[in-house]
Enzyme design. Structure first.
Site, short mmCIF file in Angstrom:
data_model
loop_
_atom_site.label_atom_id
_atom_site.label_comp_id
_atom_site.label_asym_id
_atom_site.label_seq_id
_atom_site.Cartn_x
_atom_site.Cartn_y
_atom_site.Cartn_z
N GLU A 1 48.57 5.41 32.02
CA GLU A 1 50.01 5.13 31.99
C GLU A 1 50.90 6.21 32.59
O GLU A 1 51.98 5.90 33.10
CB GLU A 1 50.46 4.83 30.55
CG GLU A 1 50.00 3.50 30.01
CD GLU A 1 48.57 3.49 29.50
OE1 GLU A 1 48.09 2.43 29.09
OE2 GLU A 1 47.91 4.57 29.51
N ASP B 1 50.29 3.92 25.24
CA ASP B 1 50.85 3.29 24.03
C ASP B 1 49.81 2.50 23.27
O ASP B 1 48.66 2.93 23.20
CB ASP B 1 52.08 2.45 24.42
CG ASP B 1 51.75 1.24 25.27
OD1 ASP B 1 50.73 1.26 26.00
OD2 ASP B 1 52.51 0.25 25.23
#
Length: 385
Positions: free
Chosen positions: A168, A176
């Site tokens: 990410e 996340d």
């Protein structure tokens, strides 16, 4: 009426009919191939992520199908275990439907809030709340949202085709779906290393890292699945015994060391700094080929994402999964308000030029105040369970 007019009229009707058939065909195919298959097989509830053409990317519709079914099965006396797997062989689930979220975020559409909220509620249901043995068969690409569907469950089975990563920071986001919970609980500073660099683990290494609980050769998976669904009123220990036995039969790559084994002491030393700047300084001062490569990797990532991720993992190390997800929801909305996420998706997924223009462009320009603001409460919009 002239032959020309007749031919033209016939051609127009034929085109209209073809267009109608195409539309009907598309509607039929979407009915025939739902994004998620939910079945009862023996005493097992089986979830099949069924979007192989897009590497089983997770969208809002799928989240809204899986969550209520999981809740229902958890209270169903006829269901003893839950198995989740991906269709097509290439991916378990390569992540969330990032493009849809990007478009929603740009337009101020509520999907940018709702998707993260409902996805994290599903992650929590799999983790802290689920009573029954939950077995994820993570074959193929398992990233982002796919990690959230698997890593919080009691059992995660990797094969030689498993490819795990949390990439990410390369798209202006952060690891996340509970990354702040499971990553700091891996040995040493391995989680921090994986989170910041997006390093990819393959096959047996996914289990050696602690992301998967078991490694079973791909060819044995159908047999394993058959045995699992045939178990009568199994306890978690019964499931574990079956998985252990299949792992013992799987000798593929067992003689190879963990891909990062020779670097683990360096990772623990270099990634233990209290700041991202400190980590970069450590890497640059080290001078080894491994350290130089990681420094180069970090130089390509979003500086804001790196700093958010560092703080996320430091804080998450002592938090419950539920509290981590509340924190991560705040971070997700901060990323939706910022600019790096949209730029990262453009550079990596849309234009694919892999040349994002981050703003701010350096770690030094990302102030502590900016980072702290990302973690601040959303008031009545905070995630609740």
């Amino acid at each position: 009426m002239s032959l020309t007019v007749l031919t033209s009229a016939y051609g127009h009707r034929l085109r209209s009919l073809c267009r109608l058939q195409r539309i009907q065909g598309h509607m039929m195919s979407s009915r025939v191939e739902p994004g998620v298959l939910l079945e009862k097989v023996g005493s097992a509830g089986v979830i099949t992520i069924n979007r192989p053409k897009v590497l089983n990317a997770l969208d809002m519709t799928m989240v809204r199908q899986i969550y209520p079914q999981l809740k229902k099965w958890d209270n169903d006396d006829e269901i003893d275990i839950v198995i989740i797997k991906g269709a097509g062989g290439k991916a378990f689930c390569a992540g969330g439907d990032i493009r849809a979220v990007t478009e929603a975020g740009k337009a101020g559409d509520p999907l940018a809030e709702d998707f993260f909220r409902e996805e994290y509620i599903l992650n929590n249901a799999i983790g802290e709340r689920y009573k029954k043995p939950y077995i994820a068969l993570i074959e193929g690409i398992t990233m982002g949202g796919g990690v959230g569907l698997s890593v919080h469950g009691r059992f995660r089975v990797a094969t030689e085709k498993t490819l795990f990563a949390m990439p990410e920071t390369a798209i202006g986001l952060f690891p996340d779906v509970g990354g702040g919970f499971f990553l700091p609980r891996l040995r040493g500073k391995l989680g921090m290393f994986l989170a910041l660099t997006g390093f990819r683990l393959k096959g047996r290494d996914v289990q050696r890292a602690g992301v998967a609980t078991h490694f079973v050769e791909r060819k044995k998976i159908p047999e394993l699945e058959k045995e699992l669904v045939g178990l009568k009123s199994p306890s978690a220990e019964d499931v574990c015994r079956v998985l252990d036995s299949y792992q013992q039969q799987s000798s593929l790559d067992s003689d190879k060391p963990f891909v990062l084994e020779e670097h683990m002491s360096a990772i623990d030393r270099l990634f233990s700094s209290s700041s991202v700047e400190g980590i970069v300084q450590n890497l640059e001062a080290d001078g080894s080929e491994f350290a130089s490569k990681q420094a180069e990797t970090l130089s390509r990532m979003s500086p804001t994402s790196l700093k958010i991720t560092h703080k996320q993992l430091q804080a998450g190390a002592t938090m419950s999964l539920q509290d981590v997800l509340v924190m991560e929801y705040r971070l997700s909305q901060a990323c939706m308000r910022g600019c790096d996420f949209y730029e990262g998706v453009r550079a990596v997924l849309v234009d694919k030029d892999h040349s994002p223009k981050w703003n701010p462009s350096t770690l030094e320009e990302v102030t502590q105040q900016t980072v702290d603001q990302c973690f601040s409460s959303l008031g009545e919009k905070d995630l609740t369970f």
